[in-house]
Design an enzyme around this catalytic site. Structure first.
Site, PDB file in Angstrom:
ATOM      1  CG  HIS A  48      -2.070  -0.965   1.101  1.00  0.00           C
ATOM      2  ND1 HIS A  48      -3.047  -0.861   0.145  1.00  0.00           N
ATOM      3  CD2 HIS A  48      -2.373  -2.062   1.828  1.00  0.00           C
ATOM      4  CE1 HIS A  48      -3.914  -1.840   0.278  1.00  0.00           C
ATOM      5  NE2 HIS A  48      -3.532  -2.608   1.293  1.00  0.00           N
ATOM      6  NE  ARG A  74       1.449  -4.907   3.456  1.00  0.00           N
ATOM      7  CZ  ARG A  74       0.294  -4.433   3.941  1.00  0.00           C
ATOM      8  NH1 ARG A  74      -0.608  -5.274   4.463  1.00  0.00           N
ATOM      9  NH2 ARG A  74       0.044  -3.147   3.940  1.00  0.00           N
ATOM     10  CG  ASP A  92      17.760 -12.639  -5.531  1.00  0.00           C
ATOM     11  OD1 ASP A  92      17.907 -13.621  -4.774  1.00  0.00           O
ATOM     12  OD2 ASP A  92      17.566 -12.751  -6.756  1.00  0.00           O
ATOM     13  CD  GLU A 155      -4.827  -8.793   4.320  1.00  0.00           C
ATOM     14  OE1 GLU A 155      -4.986  -7.584   4.528  1.00  0.00           O
ATOM     15  OE2 GLU A 155      -4.127  -9.235   3.382  1.00  0.00           O
ATOM     16  CG  ASP A 181      -7.957  -5.556   3.413  1.00  0.00           C
ATOM     17  OD1 ASP A 181      -8.691  -5.014   2.575  1.00  0.00           O
ATOM     18  OD2 ASP A 181      -6.746  -5.337   3.496  1.00  0.00           O
TER      19      ASP A 181
END
Length: 264
Positions: A48, A74, A92, A155, A181
């Site tokens: 977000h 996230r 990575d 969620e 959510d």
């Protein structure tokens, strides 16, 4: 050079409470301020917030100067082909702990775990880049899997229906309940403390812990954050950088507005 141990994963395995802060400002300058505050973990938000790989890398480098705080990232999406690619790129960069959003089934959770592991346990591409310190960590690929921590977000009502199966997936270290959510999915948009929502989240915490995994949540309300800690939360975010700035800057401005004759 020794392989870096994941202190967050180790703490969850030992059932030690870890208090965190959400980072959504997508800037290493503000991240450094938060990194010096002393939180156990800092979540760099790729879902977000306006983060890309370059801004995430800059924040990882910033947090690395404050070893008391562990960087979690996230990903924008956790499963499917796109999610597999993004997970590889985050790893990575050196991310050791991933949070994957909107996980509704055990199959999705299993795919996220596989994307985070090198063969034969998974399908992560054989790279390493910054994570292996550009090859300077001896046998990085042989030991990386055991230090990767996977957190998945439940969620929706569908996720709650499948929660026991999700929590049972090998390689899932913790399940994060997304209150915003989830409240919307349950028909109570913006009402994270609605009795039905609270009951669902408390029940989810019990089921996650029963499966031997760590329950987690983000609660910017201090009273509610403490409530879910008391309910067994092991990784609990207690604020967001953007909300802290918005709330305190507004309060400061409002405290002086009467001097200008402007309405508060």
């Amino acid at each position: 050079m020794n392989h870096p141990v994941n202190p967050f994963k180790r703490a969850l395995a030992q059932k030690q409470l870890q208090i965190g802060l959400w980072l959504g400002l997508a800037n290493p300058y503000s991240t450094e301020i938060c990194a010096g505050a002393g939180f156990d973990w800092l979540l760099i938000d790729g879902e977000h917030a306006p983060n890309d790989l370059s801004s995430i890398l800059a924040q990882l480098q910033t947090i690395a100067a404050y070893p008391a705080s562990h960087a979690i990232a996230r990903v924008p999406v956790g499963h499917g082909h796109v999610g597999t690619t993004i997970i590889k790129q985050y790893l990575d960069l050196g991310v050791q702990t991933l949070l994957a959003p909107m996980v509704d089934t055990a199959e999705q959770a299993r795919a996220i775990v596989q994307a985070s592991r090198y063969p034969p346990q998974g399908i992560r591409g054989m790279g390493g880049a910054r994570a292996s310190r550009w090859g300077r960590i001896a046998n990085y690929a042989q030991h990386a899997n055991e230090q990767i921590c996977v957190l998945v977000q439940a969620e929706t009502q569908t996720a709650l229906d499948n929660l026991d199966a999700i929590a049972a997936v090998e390689g899932v270290d913790g399940v994060f309940i997304g209150p915003a959510d989830l409240s919307a999915s349950l028909g109570h948009v913006g009402e994270q403390d609605h009795p039905q929502v609270r009951a669902a989240m408390e029940d989810a915490f019990t089921r996650i812990a029963r499966a031997g995994k760590a329950p987690g949540i983000l609660m910017a309300d201090e009273k509610l954050a403490r409530h879910y800690i008391d309910r067994g939360g092991l990784f609990v975010a207690v604020g967001l950088d953007s909300n802290l700035l918005a709330r305190h800057s507004s309060a400061l401005a409002a405290s002086f507005r009467p001097l200008t004759g402007r309405p508060t």
